[in-house]
Design an enzyme around this catalytic site. Structure first.
Site, PDB file in Angstrom:
ATOM      1  CG  LEU A 200     -25.028 -58.506  88.782  1.00 11.77           C
ATOM      2  CD1 LEU A 200     -24.350 -59.597  89.788  1.00 11.77           C
ATOM      3  CD2 LEU A 200     -25.441 -58.962  87.560  1.00 11.77           C
ATOM      4  CG  HIS A 201     -22.153 -54.785  93.282  1.00 16.46           C
ATOM      5  ND1 HIS A 201     -21.035 -55.200  94.081  1.00 16.46           N
ATOM      6  CD2 HIS A 201     -23.290 -54.911  94.000  1.00 16.46           C
ATOM      7  CE1 HIS A 201     -21.411 -55.639  95.239  1.00 16.46           C
ATOM      8  NE2 HIS A 201     -22.672 -55.588  95.354  1.00 16.46           N
ATOM      9  N   GLY A 202     -19.811 -55.504  90.953  1.00 11.90           N
ATOM     10  CA  GLY A 202     -18.701 -56.249  90.597  1.00 11.90           C
ATOM     11  C   GLY A 202     -18.182 -57.300  91.597  1.00 11.90           C
TER      12      GLY A 202
ATOM     13  CB  ALA B  17     -20.142 -59.839  88.345  1.00 11.51           C
TER      14      ALA B  17
END
Length: 168
Positions: free
Chosen positions: A13-15, A18
């Protein structure tokens, strides 16, 4: 459970996940599925802190994912599933999780891996898992964000000579 996307990304999960994928897919849950991360309280905390507003994030081991997938109490979930590597995706599919395609985000480089794109590197274990997934008729889609044009990872692997060219 409705799986809106199964994504393989060593960053989990990263930018991009997300802010882009979760919003476009209109998911209510992001489920990070990893035996290693589920045992690591620091990584779990960091992943949960990266969650977008209004979306619940869970970090669970592989076997728990299978239990909740088949549990009718979770039928209303619209989920984005994140795994770290193709072997975990393969395990989920072998055990009954249904998807038409898998999105490949990034597979980090290390000395035992071959670069196949600017963000994807593979080793023999990855290739074996991807081969099995491809043989099930599941598309291997490469896109960093939803708006990117889709590329076929299987085609790239064939062009690089990493898989048999006779298989489509």
């Amino acid at each position: 459970m409705e799986i809106r996307l199964l994504r393989v990304d060593s960053r989990l999960l990263h930018g991009q996940v997300a802010t882009n994928w979760a919003k476009v897919l209109k998911v209510g849950r992001i489920i990070v599925v990893s035996d290693q991360v589920a045992r690591d309280n620091i990584r779990k905390t960091l992943i949960k802190q990266a969650s977008p507003p209004g979306i619940k994030v869970h970090v669970i081991p592989l076997m728990k994912m299978l239990r909740i997938y088949f549990d009718p109490r979770f039928n209303s979930f619209k989920a984005l599933i994140l795994v770290e590597d193709p072997a975990d995706a393969c395990f989920l599919i072998e055990n009954g999780i249904q998807v038409d395609q898998i999105n490949i985000g990034a597979l980090s480089f290390e000395s035992s891996r071959k670069m196949v794109t600017d963000s994807i590197s593979v080793n023999q274990k990855d290739i074996a898992a991807l081969q099995w997934i491809h043989d099930q008729g599941i598309k291997l889609d490469i896109r960093k964000v939803y708006g990117d044009s889709s590329k076929d990872l299987w085609k790239i692997l064939r062009e690089k000579g990493l898989v048999e060219t006779t298989k489509q």
